[in-house]
Design an enzyme around this catalytic site. Structure first.
Site, PDB file in Angstrom:
ATOM      1  N   GLU A   7       0.834  -1.214   0.000  1.00  0.00           N
ATOM      2  CA  GLU A   7       0.000   0.000   0.000  1.00  0.00           C
ATOM      3  C   GLU A   7       0.866   1.259   0.000  1.00  0.00           C
ATOM      4  O   GLU A   7       0.564   2.235  -0.688  1.00  0.00           O
ATOM      5  CB  GLU A   7      -0.934   0.026   1.210  1.00  0.00           C
ATOM      6  N   ASP A  29       3.700  -4.105  -5.732  1.00  0.00           N
ATOM      7  CA  ASP A  29       4.247  -5.389  -5.283  1.00  0.00           C
ATOM      8  C   ASP A  29       5.769  -5.364  -5.349  1.00  0.00           C
ATOM      9  O   ASP A  29       6.451  -5.783  -4.412  1.00  0.00           O
ATOM     10  CB  ASP A  29       3.725  -6.540  -6.165  1.00  0.00           C
TER      11      ASP A  29
HETATM   12 ZN   LIG Z   1      -2.683  -2.253  -4.438  1.00  0.00          ZN
END
Ligand SMILES: [Zn+2]
Length: 499
Positions: free
Chosen positions: A353, A434
């Site tokens: 996030e 990611d």
């Molecule tokens: Zn995301």
């Protein structure tokens, strides 16, 4: 129904065009859903996903020296007995409480297929129903009738002349339209919540909460939309040729205000936000935020479990005042403790996030949205004074509210194309976030955390590529795990080069 004094359009018949778009779009959606159905009927997990999840188990076993030998063997064994859903390993799971993820995935695969197949069936009912309602409304001239009723109410209740009270009539029209919309969608929403979601063990919404939610949403929607629409109508009337530029300015300002208003004042109407209690999780998150110089001011836990057991996490806020929100369902999973995320996994998910924040994905998304608004209102300028658009749908007058409403039918295909493009951009952002987490050394936690969330939420594990491209804003679990492997490889490669 048509307004008094109506004459047929002299050029394009936009009603026929709008109807055509509704039919073509629903046919396209149905074809996609049908393609996806074939994947949901498969009775075997994609082998590559099994390999990925087995690798996560192996990594976890290698990282935990004490439990390593037993867990490692267990993971290997399963690889050999492909079809056997072995009961022997579930007993060893109980022993070290660290159930193999592959075992979890296999045991949930059938459930996930049934759940997603049920949702797929419901989507066909939804599409058929939506198409029938739209066609009936367009052909019967429902909006003309609703507008006429709104004029009558404005006249009888407030003594206003329809011709000079566009704002009041428009507000009454929008209010009635939102109520009608809620009533029309109600049967399928009830069916989805209290049958489909409930049958698969996700629903926690009680009937009284459902009623309260529906009324609150309607009230909030109208409190926000009506003044905004009044502002738009005023600007269109006042702005002349360049009205679209002023309306766009209003929308940019409005969305900036909503960034603060929505999480601070609207979401608390529906959920309870409690500060995350002191402890390991909180201090680990604070450490990560400090490491990235993320201006974290508040850390909340929200009672997502009030409505559903689906889990999530997100962050929001302006400039130097950022907040992180964790769903309680992410941290606790009373029914299946093995699928609750560990501290390391939650922190890794937050690293993802924070990647969105660090790479300005939110800002980019905001800019993209505002470009879309600008283009949409510029195009609206081309249709605003076209009498054929109004006549096609049975209108003689040209109120702004009606103009926008009809314009949405004409622009529907563009909207679909746009949402496909936005999904593609969002998926790219997901891969980038990611990779960001991987570079912080969070690959293992993020992989197992994501796998747990997917398993607990009964995500669909197999996709038709076209359906996926159109509908999904996130890459599939398999694609994300594989991309993370590549990111890890790239990182180790870079480190070697530096050495
Ligand atoms: Zn995301």
């Amino acid at each position: 129904m048509r307004q008094q004094g109506w004459t047929p359009p002299s050029g394009v018949n936009y009603l026929a065009l709008g109807l055509g778009f509704v039919v073509v779009e629903q046919a396209f959606e149905m074809a996609l859903a049908l393609r996806q159905r074939a994947y949901l009927r498969r009775d075997k997990l994609p082998g590559r996903l099994e390999d990925q999840v087995r690798a996560i188990d192996d990594d976890a076993a290698a990282a935990a020296p004490a439990a390593a030998p037993a867990a490692q063997e267990m993971a290997r064994d399963e690889g050999d007995q492909d079809k056997e859903k072995s009961s022997s390993s579930s007993s060893s799971n109980n022993n070290n409480n660290k159930a193999s993820l592959l075992e979890q995935l296999r045991s949930k695969f059938h459930k996930s297929q049934t759940y997603n197949l049920d949702k797929n069936t419901l989507s066909f009912v939804n599409m058929g129903y939506g198409m029938a309602v739209s066609a009936a409304m367009l052909l019967s001239g429902f909006n003309v009738w609703l507008w006429t009723q709104s004029e009558a109410v404005a006249q009888s209740a407030f003594g206003l002349e329809p011709a000079s009270s566009e704002l009041v009539v428009g507000s009454l029209f929008l209010l009635a339209q939102s109520v009608v919309g809620a009533v029309i969608s109600m049967p399928l929403t009830i069916y989805s919540t209290f049958w489909v979601e409930a049958e698969h063990g996700f629903n926690r919404t009680t009937p009284s909460l459902f009623v309260a939610d529906t009324l609150k949403s309607l009230a909030v929607e109208n409190v926000i939309v009506l003044p905004l629409m009044a502002g738009i109508v005023k600007l269109v009337r006042w702005g002349g040729e360049r009205f679209w530029l002023y309306v766009w300015g209003l929308l940019v300002g409005f969305s900036m205000v909503m960034i603060t208003v929505y999480p601070n004042f609207i979401m608390p109407l529906f959920n309870e936000y409690k500060p995350l209690p002191d402890g390991e999780l909180k201090s680990e998150i604070e450490k990560l935020a400090a490491r990235l110089e993320f201006p974290l001011t508040k850390l909340y836990e929200v009672d997502g479990s009030k409505r559903s057991s689906h889990s999530n996490a997100y962050l929001y806020g302006f400039l130097r005042d950022k907040r992180i929100v964790l769903y309680d369902t992410l941290i606790k999973n009373e029914e299946e403790p093995a699928l609750a995320c560990t501290t390391e996994e939650v922190v890794s998910i937050l690293a993802h996030e924070l990647g969105h924040w660090s790479m300005s994905h939110t800002v980019k998304g905001f800019l993209l949205q505002n470009v879309v608004y600008l283009v949409a209102f510029r195009l609206f300028g081309l249709f605003l004074h076209d009498p054929d658009m109004y006549k096609s749908f049975g209108f003689v007058d040209q109120p702004v509210v009606i103009g926008l409403n009809l314009f949405s039918y004409i622009m529907a295909p563009l909207g679909t194309v746009l949402s496909i493009a936005v999904n593609a951009v969002t998926r790219k952002f997901e891969y980038e976030a990611d990779a960001f987490a991987v570079n912080l050394g969070k690959a293992d936690g993020l992989k197992s955390g994501l796998a747990k969330i997917s398993i607990a939420n009964l995500a669909s594990f197999d996709h038709d590529p076209l359906y996926h491209a159109v509908h999904h804003s996130h890459p599939s679990l398999l694609d994300r795990l594989r991309a993370m492997d590549c990111a890890v490889e790239e990182m180790t490669h870079d480190v070697k080069k530096v050495k």
